[in-house]
Every structure is written in C-alpha cells, then in structure tokens.
Scaffold this motif. Sequence first.
Motif, PDB file in Angstrom:
ATOM      1  N   GLN A 174       0.785  -1.237  -0.051  1.00 51.47           N
ATOM      2  CA  GLN A 174      -0.029   0.100   0.011  1.00 51.47           C
ATOM      3  C   GLN A 174       0.964   1.187   0.056  1.00 51.47           C
ATOM      4  OE1 GLN A 174      -3.104   0.210   2.993  1.00 51.47           O
ATOM      5  NE2 GLN A 174      -3.609  -2.031   2.688  1.00 51.47           N
ATOM      6  N   PRO A 175       0.243   2.364  -0.578  1.00 47.31           N
ATOM      7  CA  PRO A 175       1.074   3.739  -0.379  1.00 47.31           C
ATOM      8  C   PRO A 175       1.311   4.000   0.865  1.00 47.31           C
ATOM      9  CG  PRO A 175      -0.821   3.830  -1.927  1.00 47.31           C
ATOM     10  CD  PRO A 175      -0.863   2.589  -1.326  1.00 47.31           C
ATOM     11  N   GLN A 176       2.454   4.764   1.096  1.00 44.71           N
ATOM     12  CA  GLN A 176       3.055   5.106   2.541  1.00 44.71           C
ATOM     13  C   GLN A 176       2.690   6.652   2.861  1.00 44.71           C
ATOM     14  OE1 GLN A 176       5.082   2.113   4.305  1.00 44.71           O
ATOM     15  NE2 GLN A 176       3.314   1.424   2.764  1.00 44.71           N
ATOM     16  N   VAL A 177       2.142   6.732   4.104  1.00 43.44           N
ATOM     17  CA  VAL A 177       1.881   8.026   4.671  1.00 43.44           C
ATOM     18  C   VAL A 177       2.174   8.204   6.016  1.00 43.44           C
ATOM     19  CG1 VAL A 177      -0.206   8.669   2.983  1.00 43.44           C
ATOM     20  CG2 VAL A 177      -0.561   7.413   5.062  1.00 43.44           C
ATOM     21  N   PHE A 178       1.962   9.249   6.814  1.00 47.29           N
ATOM     22  CA  PHE A 178       1.964   9.126   8.239  1.00 47.29           C
ATOM     23  C   PHE A 178       0.949   8.594   8.816  1.00 47.29           C
ATOM     24  CE2 PHE A 178       4.009  13.761   8.100  1.00 47.29           C
ATOM     25  CZ  PHE A 178       5.415  13.218   7.871  1.00 47.29           C
ATOM     26  N   VAL A 179       1.089   7.882   9.729  1.00 45.78           N
ATOM     27  CA  VAL A 179       0.139   6.916  10.374  1.00 45.78           C
ATOM     28  C   VAL A 179       0.011   7.125  11.775  1.00 45.78           C
ATOM     29  CG1 VAL A 179      -0.689   4.410  10.806  1.00 45.78           C
ATOM     30  CG2 VAL A 179       0.505   5.164   8.668  1.00 45.78           C
ATOM     31  N   HIS A 180      -1.201   7.675  12.218  1.00 42.69           N
ATOM     32  CA  HIS A 180      -1.253   8.043  13.823  1.00 42.69           C
ATOM     33  C   HIS A 180      -1.142   6.610  14.630  1.00 42.69           C
ATOM     34  CE1 HIS A 180      -3.776   8.549  17.341  1.00 42.69           C
ATOM     35  NE2 HIS A 180      -3.664   9.775  17.265  1.00 42.69           N
ATOM     36  N   ARG A 181      -1.819   5.499  14.261  1.00 44.43           N
ATOM     37  CA  ARG A 181      -1.943   4.210  14.725  1.00 44.43           C
ATOM     38  C   ARG A 181      -2.772   3.913  15.680  1.00 44.43           C
ATOM     39  NH1 ARG A 181       3.872   2.306  16.549  1.00 44.43           N
ATOM     40  NH2 ARG A 181       3.166   0.338  16.311  1.00 44.43           N
ATOM     41  N   ASP A 182      -3.390   4.884  16.410  1.00 44.16           N
ATOM     42  CA  ASP A 182      -4.611   4.922  17.318  1.00 44.16           C
ATOM     43  C   ASP A 182      -5.861   5.735  17.003  1.00 44.16           C
ATOM     44  OD1 ASP A 182      -4.711   2.419  18.800  1.00 44.16           O
ATOM     45  OD2 ASP A 182      -2.920   3.093  19.948  1.00 44.16           O
ATOM     46  N   TYR A 183      -6.086   6.118  15.590  1.00 43.20           N
ATOM     47  CA  TYR A 183      -7.030   6.938  15.282  1.00 43.20           C
ATOM     48  C   TYR A 183      -8.435   6.620  15.472  1.00 43.20           C
ATOM     49  CZ  TYR A 183      -8.156  11.250  12.544  1.00 43.20           C
ATOM     50  OH  TYR A 183      -8.698  12.562  12.129  1.00 43.20           O
ATOM     51  N   HIS A 184      -9.003   6.620  16.575  1.00 44.95           N
ATOM     52  CA  HIS A 184     -10.254   6.260  16.972  1.00 44.95           C
ATOM     53  C   HIS A 184     -10.938   7.211  18.094  1.00 44.95           C
ATOM     54  CE1 HIS A 184      -8.731   4.671  20.884  1.00 44.95           C
ATOM     55  NE2 HIS A 184      -7.809   3.857  20.297  1.00 44.95           N
ATOM     56  N   SER A 185     -12.227   6.560  18.432  1.00 45.01           N
ATOM     57  CA  SER A 185     -13.004   7.486  18.999  1.00 45.01           C
ATOM     58  C   SER A 185     -12.721   7.740  20.304  1.00 45.01           C
ATOM     59  CB  SER A 185     -14.381   6.640  19.266  1.00 45.01           C
ATOM     60  OG  SER A 185     -14.352   5.571  20.024  1.00 45.01           O
ATOM     61  N   ARG A 186     -11.799   6.937  20.870  1.00 48.60           N
ATOM     62  CA  ARG A 186     -11.156   7.616  22.312  1.00 48.60           C
ATOM     63  C   ARG A 186      -9.901   8.423  22.373  1.00 48.60           C
ATOM     64  NH1 ARG A 186     -11.359   2.233  26.292  1.00 48.60           N
ATOM     65  NH2 ARG A 186     -13.649   1.962  26.349  1.00 48.60           N
ATOM     66  N   ASN A 187      -9.672   8.791  21.213  1.00 44.53           N
ATOM     67  CA  ASN A 187      -8.212   9.506  20.867  1.00 44.53           C
ATOM     68  C   ASN A 187      -8.891  10.756  20.239  1.00 44.53           C
ATOM     69  OD1 ASN A 187      -6.404   7.893  22.393  1.00 44.53           O
ATOM     70  ND2 ASN A 187      -6.126   6.839  20.704  1.00 44.53           N
ATOM     71  N   LEU A 188      -9.919  10.918  19.935  1.00 45.40           N
ATOM     72  CA  LEU A 188     -10.281  11.838  19.238  1.00 45.40           C
ATOM     73  C   LEU A 188     -11.394  12.845  20.079  1.00 45.40           C
ATOM     74  CD1 LEU A 188     -11.260  10.439  15.662  1.00 45.40           C
ATOM     75  CD2 LEU A 188      -9.133  11.620  16.372  1.00 45.40           C
ATOM     76  N   MET A 189     -11.248  14.115  20.134  1.00 45.86           N
ATOM     77  CA  MET A 189     -12.003  15.093  20.977  1.00 45.86           C
ATOM     78  C   MET A 189     -12.949  15.633  20.589  1.00 45.86           C
ATOM     79  SD  MET A 189     -10.335  13.815  23.888  1.00 45.86           S
ATOM     80  CE  MET A 189     -11.311  14.916  24.992  1.00 45.86           C
ATOM     81  N   HIS A 190     -14.218  15.710  21.088  1.00 44.61           N
ATOM     82  CA  HIS A 190     -15.197  16.759  20.433  1.00 44.61           C
ATOM     83  C   HIS A 190     -15.027  18.134  21.045  1.00 44.61           C
ATOM     84  CE1 HIS A 190     -19.437  18.541  19.874  1.00 44.61           C
ATOM     85  NE2 HIS A 190     -19.223  17.960  18.654  1.00 44.61           N
ATOM     86  N   MET A 191     -14.619  18.833  20.099  1.00 46.35           N
ATOM     87  CA  MET A 191     -14.315  20.492  20.272  1.00 46.35           C
ATOM     88  C   MET A 191     -15.539  21.469  20.163  1.00 46.35           C
ATOM     89  SD  MET A 191     -10.294  20.518  19.271  1.00 46.35           S
ATOM     90  CE  MET A 191      -9.746  21.858  20.041  1.00 46.35           C
ATOM     91  N   SER A 192     -16.472  21.295  21.083  1.00 50.14           N
ATOM     92  CA  SER A 192     -17.450  22.125  20.932  1.00 50.14           C
ATOM     93  C   SER A 192     -17.443  23.520  20.625  1.00 50.14           C
ATOM     94  CB  SER A 192     -18.806  21.950  22.201  1.00 50.14           C
ATOM     95  OG  SER A 192     -19.912  22.587  22.107  1.00 50.14           O
ATOM     96  N   GLY A 193     -18.128  24.006  19.513  1.00 53.29           N
ATOM     97  CA  GLY A 193     -18.080  25.328  19.253  1.00 53.29           C
ATOM     98  C   GLY A 193     -16.739  25.903  18.654  1.00 53.29           C
ATOM     99  N   GLU A 194     -15.851  24.805  18.201  1.00 51.72           N
ATOM    100  CA  GLU A 194     -14.424  25.313  17.571  1.00 51.72           C
ATOM    101  C   GLU A 194     -14.472  24.836  16.100  1.00 51.72           C
ATOM    102  OE1 GLU A 194     -11.121  25.235  19.864  1.00 51.72           O
ATOM    103  OE2 GLU A 194     -12.183  25.143  21.901  1.00 51.72           O
ATOM    104  N   THR A 195     -13.693  25.353  15.321  1.00 51.17           N
ATOM    105  CA  THR A 195     -13.739  24.848  13.884  1.00 51.17           C
ATOM    106  C   THR A 195     -12.620  23.666  13.783  1.00 51.17           C
ATOM    107  OG1 THR A 195     -11.788  26.686  13.512  1.00 51.17           O
ATOM    108  CG2 THR A 195     -14.024  27.201  13.036  1.00 51.17           C
ATOM    109  N   GLY A 196     -11.762  23.392  14.888  1.00 51.49           N
ATOM    110  CA  GLY A 196     -10.732  22.501  14.792  1.00 51.49           C
ATOM    111  C   GLY A 196     -11.118  21.151  15.294  1.00 51.49           C
ATOM    112  N   ASN A 197     -12.360  20.971  15.134  1.00 43.06           N
ATOM    113  CA  ASN A 197     -12.793  19.594  15.413  1.00 43.06           C
ATOM    114  C   ASN A 197     -12.330  18.384  14.270  1.00 43.06           C
ATOM    115  OD1 ASN A 197     -14.490  18.009  17.279  1.00 43.06           O
ATOM    116  ND2 ASN A 197     -15.824  17.721  15.568  1.00 43.06           N
ATOM    117  N   PRO A 198     -11.964  17.215  14.945  1.00 43.29           N
ATOM    118  CA  PRO A 198     -11.709  16.733  16.290  1.00 43.29           C
ATOM    119  C   PRO A 198     -10.372  17.422  16.863  1.00 43.29           C
ATOM    120  CG  PRO A 198     -11.258  15.106  14.954  1.00 43.29           C
ATOM    121  CD  PRO A 198     -11.560  16.080  13.784  1.00 43.29           C
TER     122      PRO A 198
END
Length: 329
Positions: A174-198
């Motif tokens: 597969q093509p290679q890119v930067f990989v976070h490795r744990d990009y899931h719902s416990r490591n993504l924060m909901h930033m209410s009212g901000e444009t930088g979500n998540p």
Amino acid sequence: MMQWLETLQEWHLVPDTVRAASSDASFRRYFRVDGENRSFIVMDAPPEKENIEPFVRIAALFGQSGVSVPQVLAQNTRDGFLLLSDLGTTTYLDKLDDANAATLYRDAIDALLRIQSASRPHVLPEYDRATLKRELDLFPDWYIGKHVQFAMTPEKQAVLEKTFNILLANNLAQPQVFVHRDYHSRNLMHMSGETGNPGILDFQDALYGPLTYDLVSLLRDAYIEWEEERVLDWVIRYWEKAKKAGLPVNPDIDQFYKDFEWMGVQRHLKVLGIFARLYHRDGKEAYLKDIPLVMKYASKTAHRYNELAPLARLLDELQDNKPDVTYSF
C-alpha cells in the motif's frame, strides 16, 4: 510533579486543583489543572518507562498540517512531565450517536486527510515488515496461547504464518503516509463550538506506513460499531476526497476496499493480542469487554476472502474455545 508546576509561574496555575484526567494502556498518566482563565493538562510519563520526546516532536509535526493537537507549553524531560493545552473532556465516543455520526466522521476524515497530505518519507520511522509482524505475533502469543489457551498444532501454526505473510504482502504494497496508529473514538476529542474538530490525542507512536491503517482504526473501531453500509459509505467518501487531495489511493474502489479490509485484519489480530496482554500481564481487565467486537471484525472479513479462509476456520475454533471470564466492573 507538584513542585515542577509551582515553577511555571507564567501560566498562573493553581496546583491545588490538580485532579486525574485520564490514563491509557501505557504507563502515562494525565492530570488536569486550572489556571486563571482556562485549564491545562499535565502528562506524567515516567522516564524509565516512557519517552516524551516523540510526543513533543509529533505534536509539532501534526500541528503544522492544520489539525488540532495539544500545544506543548512546558516540558521537564528529566522527570517526564509536559504541560499541555486542554482539548476538553468530551471524546468522540462520548458524543457519537446516529444523528451526528455523519458530521463527526466527516470532520475526522478531513483531519486525517490533512495529516496524510503532509506526509513525506524519512521523517517518521517506517512501519516496516518487522514491526507489522511483531504486532501480529501478539495474537498467537497472548490471545491464543495465554487468553484462550488453545493448543496450536504444527499444521495450524503453519496456516497462521502463511496467513500473516499474505496480509503483510498486502499491507506493505500500500502507499505510505504518516500513520497515527490509534486514530479512533477514544483519542479524538469533540471540541464544541470550535472549528478545529476533532482534537487529536495519543499520537506519540506515529510511523510512516500503510495508507488505510488509520481509516480502519476510525471506522472499524474497537469501542463502537456501525452498520457495514455506513462504513462502506464513509470509506467511499474518504476515497473520493483522497483522490481529489492527490493522495496515492488505489484508483479501483474495490481494490481499495480490499486493502482497507486486509489492513483491518492485521490491526484486529494485533488488538486481540494487546487486549489479552493488558489483562494477563498488566491487570487491566476493562479491555476484555471489547474483545468480542474486535473478533467479530476479524472473523467477518476473513470469511469474505478465499485467501483468508484458513484464518476464518481458525478464528471459528478459537471462538468455540473462548474462556469464561467474570468481569468485576
């Protein structure tokens, strides 16, 4: 840690407000502390167990792509402390429901594309064959051997090794890119009212590797399940946006989806091993309740492909032999 916080006078911290924020599967712990007008996060990473340098470096690297990551405001490398900006208390897992899933996953996919579009080789360590194979080996070592205590015959061991080789050949092609490795719902924060979500956390183990890895982490999440039709729709939306962004995705959507699924099998087998290790080695039993969903993902995919049929049969046998575990939570 308290003594160090008292030296950071420019942030006007109130040390008496320090309280636990979260912990994770590593030796790191996180605390929240108030300042005059906002709160902050303190990372406690024991130097003999953890290295804070990758977190600092990758926070800057990912931040340059335009996604929301904690700012490193102060650091104490000797003792393993960081003072970080606070991305809030609401994770994607806390917030996700049927009504908002499309919006939240759109934001998460857009952020992932920004990280991937900033990718370049020789910046992060490679997610190479040795690393991918070492992760797969957690499955027989900890899940099969320790958790299920299933006796593997030489024939079954050969089947598993052959399957690992098939999966790795796909993953590494597969093509290679930067990989976070744990990009899931416990490591993504909901930033209410901000444009930088998540807000994005827990990226310190990032590598340069297979393009579909983080998409699998996001959409075949160990902690929340979605209907396959929705997952397929989100995969297609990612694929269309990735093509427009100039990322080297496979131009054939069917082949891309196969890459996505086979990358998922690698990840899910690894996670089964990790969850078993967290319980048996580290005494962290909370992860046991998430094993059935991860096994379901791996088994359903293995049953869909002829090349993975031997793995599918082995997973069926393992589920017939799964241990009875009494949870204390």
